[in-house]
Write a protein that holds these residues in place. Structure first.
Motif, PDB file in Angstrom:
ATOM      1  N   PHE A  99     -15.804 -25.071  -8.601  1.00 24.62           N
ATOM      2  CA  PHE A  99     -16.429 -24.474  -9.768  1.00 24.62           C
ATOM      3  C   PHE A  99     -17.303 -23.312  -9.320  1.00 24.62           C
ATOM      4  N   PHE A 100     -17.032 -22.121  -9.867  1.00 18.61           N
ATOM      5  CA  PHE A 100     -17.756 -20.906  -9.501  1.00 18.61           C
ATOM      6  C   PHE A 100     -18.168 -20.153 -10.765  1.00 18.61           C
ATOM      7  N   ASP A 160     -18.619 -12.865  -4.525  1.00 13.58           N
ATOM      8  CA  ASP A 160     -19.080 -12.190  -5.739  1.00 13.58           C
ATOM      9  C   ASP A 160     -19.810 -13.096  -6.720  1.00 13.58           C
ATOM     10  N   GLY A 161     -19.907 -14.377  -6.416  1.00 12.72           N
ATOM     11  CA  GLY A 161     -20.532 -15.283  -7.367  1.00 12.72           C
ATOM     12  C   GLY A 161     -21.253 -16.420  -6.678  1.00 12.72           C
ATOM     13  N   VAL A 162     -21.458 -17.497  -7.416  1.00  7.72           N
ATOM     14  CA  VAL A 162     -22.124 -18.688  -6.890  1.00  7.72           C
ATOM     15  C   VAL A 162     -21.245 -19.891  -7.178  1.00  7.72           C
ATOM     16  N   THR A 163     -21.467 -20.956  -6.420  1.00  5.90           N
ATOM     17  CA  THR A 163     -20.691 -22.168  -6.599  1.00  5.90           C
ATOM     18  C   THR A 163     -21.561 -23.276  -7.180  1.00  5.90           C
ATOM     19  N   MET A 164     -20.951 -24.425  -7.439  1.00  2.00           N
ATOM     20  CA  MET A 164     -21.677 -25.564  -7.997  1.00  2.00           C
ATOM     21  C   MET A 164     -22.919 -25.865  -7.173  1.00  2.00           C
ATOM     22  N   GLY A 201     -18.491 -15.018 -15.972  1.00  2.00           N
ATOM     23  CA  GLY A 201     -17.204 -15.684 -15.914  1.00  2.00           C
ATOM     24  C   GLY A 201     -17.298 -16.957 -15.094  1.00  2.00           C
ATOM     25  N   PHE A 202     -16.611 -17.989 -15.537  1.00  4.53           N
ATOM     26  CA  PHE A 202     -16.576 -19.270 -14.827  1.00  4.53           C
ATOM     27  C   PHE A 202     -15.141 -19.554 -14.402  1.00  4.53           C
ATOM     28  N   TYR A 203     -14.999 -19.938 -13.156  1.00  3.18           N
ATOM     29  CA  TYR A 203     -13.683 -20.247 -12.622  1.00  3.18           C
ATOM     30  C   TYR A 203     -13.702 -21.677 -12.114  1.00  3.18           C
ATOM     31  N   TRP A 259     -26.751 -23.288 -12.680  1.00  2.00           N
ATOM     32  CA  TRP A 259     -27.820 -22.947 -13.605  1.00  2.00           C
ATOM     33  C   TRP A 259     -27.855 -21.442 -13.850  1.00  2.00           C
ATOM     34  N   TYR A 260     -27.953 -21.064 -15.101  1.00  3.83           N
ATOM     35  CA  TYR A 260     -28.202 -19.664 -15.447  1.00  3.83           C
ATOM     36  C   TYR A 260     -29.679 -19.521 -15.779  1.00  3.83           C
TER      37      TYR A 260
END
Length: 668
Positions: free
Chosen positions: A491-492, A514-518, A532-534, A664-665
């Motif tokens: 989950f990213f 480019d993002g963060v993970t769980m 965006g969530f992948y 968390w956002y």
């Protein structure tokens, strides 16, 4: 003697009758003058003399239960005969599965309940070898684990086996009682062992602490872990359980302490040192300064009567930023799936979540009536929401927990396979007859084990199978909980993620870059569009197909009040979501309870999805986590019913699952 209107002749063995008379007198049955303090939990379920009637009225007529679970068939597991080899280091990390919550005879409650396995046996079992169950038969895991921790209760560690206890589990082999005993004999033994724990807690026979014995048992735990640790192949963590409560033995505030390596404390910190979690964190802080790096992992918030995640300290005062910092630093994770039920959420807390009613403990001997007041503060999703509210109002969040699952087995094993479930404590649930109440004469609702689950596993994404790599994954919360299956989930989230970005072979590289993970926090950015969530999920290769993937969102509104919503994101087959509700239809159910069995003719093997929050507001802080469901499969109780030739308990089938740590956002 006249019982229930009939005159019968009782002829139990003299020793058994004497034991029964002592038991009933000791705990107040038939004694109207007993001290009020001895009117413990049993009074909730029956009047003072009712149990005597229930048990003794069956003394003549009852017959011995034919229980095939006590003589299981020998299974040739070729996977266990294959020598495990070292796995290479993976820069983008690999999924590893383990159990960080297993007890042995060094724990008082385990020994009293018939366990005679030691720390050495835990690691042998986890690697695929056979060990002896406390009920006398051999057990083995269907697939070896990657990592394990022995976490015996720190309180009176190792003392029970040396205390000369006089109990049903020490007088004769438990296997003989369960195989040859009649229901009334087994029931009396069940009661006597259960009440021994209630009377003295973790102290065997009320003994004082023996530091010499405790240190010896702690050294045995350390030595077993050191012998079995095999970097790259198998990881054995050194740990223990701090068994604090809120002034009541049945109110669980327990934490497992896990060390990063073999630099550990001279002895475990126990509830006898302090019953306050704040003092445990202070102890861990001091240990970390000495190089003995460790973390605490709370579990069974569902048995804390709302205390585990309450926004107050041990003195009942509102928490402050210093408290929040200590808790977050030394307690990054919480265990939410295990034998004693799920602590993700509760139907009373998440009434709109149709999948919230998963392995929820029912009212029983050890669990009071569930009300909103008793469960709020005992489940993770509610804690995550309260954390957002505190962040909004006070500027700190003590509940940014990652998640794992584990078993809490007290029999040196990890029994999370529904088809091969062998229970937690032999005298309570070491046979199909005990687990389903068929071998006992107890008032309905008294036996807690009928609603227990089969356990859980911890999933981590780590570079390699070593203590340090796995511990660091736990620390950064790149973890998830499963109810037993080895489902893989990633989950990213990222502000610049696009669907096309994840269609190539370098998708994971891009996700990390480019993002963060769980387990991470996503910082705000200019603009009002949703990040965006992948998510990616793959079925257990030897298990059931997947049904769906959901994203659970919690957020705090402008008034500082938290909200929640469950989004159906994707399914593993071609089902189409309802255009009005955005929910996918049920996957169906192939379970045949008569065998029991299921077929993988529904669902699918994997889910890959890119998602944006359609209700995103950039000025609202939020959390997001993934929940992946399998298609329905038979529950352990259904397998037991088939063995016994009885009607399965409800639910006869369940949807096993994996639940990730949150992303968390942070809006401000």
């Amino acid at each position: 003697m006249t019982i229930l209107g009939e005159t019968i002749t009782l002829a139990p063995r003299p020793a058994t009758f004497f034991m029964a008379r002592q038991l009933f007198t000791r705990y107040g049955f038939g004694n109207n003058d007993r001290d009020q303090r001895s009117s413990f939990w049993l009074s909730k379920f029956f009047n003072r003399n009712a149990l005597v009637c229930v048990v003794l009225s069956h003394c003549v007529a009852c017959s011995k239960l034919d229980d095939p679970s006590l003589t299981p068939k020998v299974v040739d597991r070729t996977v266990q005969k294959t020598q495990q080899s070292a796995s290479p280091r993976v820069a983008e990390r690999q999924a590893l599965f383990g159990d960080l919550h297993i007890h042995t005879e060094l724990s008082t409650d385990a020994y009293i309940m018939g366990v005679r396995a030691r720390p050495e046996d835990v690691y042998r079992f986890a690697k695929g070898q056979k060990i002896s169950h406390g009920a006398g038969y051999s057990i083995e895991i269907s697939q070896p684990l990657d990592f394990v921790a022995v976490t015996d209760h720190a309180e009176y560690l190792g003392q029970a086996r040396l205390a000369g206890l006089d109990l049903p589990t020490t007088r004769d082999p438990l296997s003989e009682l369960l195989k040859d005993g009649r229901a009334w004999e087994i029931t009396l033994a069940w009661l006597e062992t259960s009440l021994a724990i209630k009377e003295h807690g973790f102290s065997p026979n009320g003994e004082a602490v023996n530091r010499v014995v405790n240190r010896s048992a702690w050294q045995e735990t350390i030595d077993a872990a050191e012998r079995h640790n095999d970097p790259g192949v198998f990881t054995s963590f050194i740990g223990y359980e701090w068994s604090g409560d809120a002034g009541d033995l049945t109110v669980h505030m327990h934490r497992n302490v896990i060390y990063r390596n073999n630099n550990v404390s001279d002895r475990p910190f126990s509830k006898l040192d302090s019953n306050r979690p704040e003092d445990l964190w202070q102890f861990l802080q001091e240990q970390n300064r000495l190089g003995n790096v460790a973390m605490a992992i709370p579990h069974n918030g569902n048995l804390s009567r709302g205390n585990m995640y309450a926004p107050r300290n041990s003195e009942g005062e509102p928490i402050d930023s210093a408290y929040a910092e200590m808790r977050s630093t030394y307690e990054p994770l919480t265990e939410i799936l295990q034998i004693k039920g799920s602590s993700e959420t509760h139907p009373l807390l998440s009434s709109l979540d149709e999948h919230a009613n998963f392995e929820i403990l029912k009212d029983s001997l050890f669990v009071g009536e569930a009300t909103f007041e008793t469960i709020k503060g005992g489940y993770l999703r509610d804690a995550l929401r309260v954390g957002l509210e505190l962040q909004h109002a006070e500027g700190f969040n003590p509940f940014k927990y990652g998640v794992i699952g584990s078993s809490d087995s007290h029999n040196a094993s990890s029994p999370s396979d529904e088809a091969n479930y062998t229970g937690k404590l032999p005298m309570l649930d070491g046979s199909a007859g005990l687990r389903t109440d068929e071998a006992l004469f107890l008032p309905e609702g008294m036996n807690p084990v009928t609603s227990w689950g089969s356990g859980g596993l911890a999933g981590v994404w780590a570079e390699e199978n070593t203590r340090e790599s796995i511990f660091d994954a736990l620390q950064r919360k790149e973890t998830y909980a499963t109810s037993g299956p080895r489902i893989k989930v990633r989950f990213f989230a990222g502000h610049n993620f696009s669907e096309q970005q994840f269609e190539g072979k370098d998708a994971i590289v891009h996700a990390y870059a480019d993002g963060v993970t769980m387990g991470s926090e996503l910082k705000p950015t200019s603009g009002s569009k949703s990040p965006g969530f992948y998510l990616m999920a793959w079925k257990d290769p030897s298990g059931a197909n997947l049904d769906r993937a959901q994203i659970v969102k919690g957020w705090v509104d402008d008034a500082g009040v938290s909200q929640e919503k469950v989004f159906d994101v994707a399914v593993a087959d071609q089902r189409i979501a309802n255009t009005v509700t955005a929910k996918f239809p049920d996957v169906g159910n192939t379970v045949d309870v008569s065998k029991p069995s299921y077929t993988n003719t529904i669902g699918g093997t994997s889910i890959l999805a890119f998602w944006k929050d359609p209700e995103f507001q950039s000025d609202q802080s939020a959390f997001y986590y993934v929940r992946v469901l399998e298609i329905p499969t038979p529950r352990w109780s259904t397998f037991d019913a088939v063995k016994l030739g009885t009607v399965p308990m409800e639910p006869a089938s369940i949807q096993e699952r994996a639940i990730t740590s949150s992303i968390w956002y942070r809006a401000y």
